[in-house]
Enzyme design. Structure first.
Site: not given
Length: 460
Positions: A276, A282, A289
């Site tokens: 991130s 993160k 995804e």
């Protein structure tokens, strides 16, 4: 002047020229177009429509163009509209008037139908190869995790204990079906439409079968109208691609869930994760995804071509120029996804202890407790009711079914004996399910063997 311009008194408007042209995308078919033209030229010479010397001249010229395109030294022209007319224009410029004889007994309508079939034939083979690699990786992972216990789910609620191998083998079955569909589509598309002409064939004595044999096709189309207007093979591929992408998306969805802090069943390799820009802790499963997201793109390709074809009268219509971009996009998308999913799976870390711990929660052995009672002679529906009450009691007390004592069970029913706890142990729950297709390690191992055999057969 356009190759088709004899009937026209003025040139095409510049705006229309750009709108009408397909060379920006159909230049991708250059190899197939030249292959088809070489086979057509050879056949024209053999049947005497042109001389053998002219056929040789055409073939040499086409091979030269192919070599130059592959070397990157050819620049296609928007004004020549498409790959077919670009190649013919280049050929005529190189070898003179003989180049104008190449199109004898042929139309761009049957030419493009052939090119797209040859293109998809090759891309199906490549897609099958990539899918086979992914399937082999899943089989290997399954073999490594025959005794990696985990909870199975329905409605995303813990249901019954299984193994990671059993779970992964579900995807193997999906991908084997995908391979079967691709194999079937390849068989159906492997037919030559060349000789259908614009829509009514030709008066020239073409040897259509010779062209088909030279191009590695199994036969020729039997109706010239259908030969130029059929895009079922492209729709079939797009439908197959959509189903395959749906399977990949489901797999990736589970990887996203399993890698979350709430599950922690797996950790994605750093090479297949991203971070991130604001949250330093993160580690995001972006690759999985993206595959999930790109599934909608392939669905769109299928719907686009279905919509193009739905209202077209026979035979060829310019609308069908829209077929190629959808096919190209689906081919590129699915192959890129297969290329990245295989190593992402291969490099992920499985947390066996956390999976096994998860298998023990959520009363995943409740069905086995009901089965235990049924084997002791209690009608299953009554056993189901009994166990439901026991689960309700345990959930209120924060207990598992294995936490109750034998005396607690015997207070409910005298059928419970010393063998109860071994019957509802998580490993026993899995190992006892030896029925074909079940999760026991030995059953799954046999499934792996049969799936490897099926995979080998599908690749031929």
């Amino acid at each position: 002047m356009k190759l088709w311009g004899g009937r026209f008194e003025k040139g095409t408007e510049g705006l229309v020229e750009d709108f009408h042209s397909s060379i920006r995308f159909d230049q991708r078919l250059y190899k197939q177009d030249i292959q088809g033209s070489i086979a057509h030229a050879r056949m024209l010479g053999k049947v005497g429509v042109i001389s053998e010397a002219e056929a040789t001249q055409l073939i040499e010229g086409l091979n030269g163009i192919l070599k130059d395109v592959q070397a990157g030294t050819v620049e296609f022209e928007i004004g020549a509209e498409d790959i077919h007319m670009n190649v013919e224009k280049l050929l005529t410029e190189r070898i003179g008037p003989v180049g104008k004889k190449l199109h004898t007994g042929r139309s761009r309508n049957d030419q493009v139908a052939l090119d797209l079939r040859l293109f998809l034939k090759s891309e199906i083979d490549q897609t099958k190869s990539l899918l086979a690699q992914l399937t082999q990786t899943l089989l290997k992972l399954s073999e490594e995790h025959l005794e990696t216990w985990m909870p199975g789910y329905t409605h995303l609620q813990k249901a019954q204990p299984i193994t990671l191998a059993h779970h992964l083998m579900a995807y193997v079955q999906m991908f084997l079906r995908d391979l079967g569909r691709l194999k079937d589509t390849r068989k159906r598309l492997n037919i030559s439409p060349l000789g259908s002409g614009a829509m009514a064939g030709t008066t020239f004595p073409l040897d259509r079968e010779q062209v088909a044999v030279e191009l590695g096709l199994d036969g020729v189309t039997l109706n010239s109208l259908d030969g130029v207007s059929d895009r079922d093979f492209a729709l079939e591929f797009l439908a197959n691609a959509s189903i395959l992408m749906m399977h990949l998306s489901r797999l990736c969805e589970e990887l996203v869930i399993w890698s979350s802090g709430e599950f922690q069943f797996i950790s994605m390799d750093d090479g297949y994760s991203t971070g991130s820009s604001i949250m330093p802790q993160k580690k995001n499963p972006d690759v999985a995804e993206l595959v999930r997201g790109k599934t909608g793109r392939v669905y769109g390709d299928l719907m686009a071509l279905l919509t193009v074809m739905k209202g077209l009268p026979l035979a060829y219509n310019k609308d069908m120029q829209e077929d190629k971009e959808a096919v190209f996009d689906a081919v590129d998308t699915i192959q890129k996804c297969l290329l990245v999913v295989e190593p992402m799976l291969r490099t992920m870390q499985v947390h066996r202890d956390i999976m096994a711990f998860g298998a023990k929660g959520g009363f995943t052995n409740a069905t086995d407790l009901a089965d235990y009672m049924a084997k002791k002679g209690v009608p299953f529906r009554e056993a189901h009711e009994f166990v439901g009450r026991i689960v309700l009691h345990c959930s209120k007390e924060g207990l598992g079914l294995e936490d109750l004592s034998l005396s607690d069970y015997q207070a409910i029913s005298p059928i419970f004996e010393e063998d109860l706890f071994s019957s509802i142990g998580i490993e026993h729950c899995v190992r006892a399910r030896k029925i074909t297709g079940g999760p026991s390690p030995e059953t799954v191992f046999e499934g792996i063997r049969l799936s490897r055999q099926a995979l080998d057969e599908l690749l031929w």
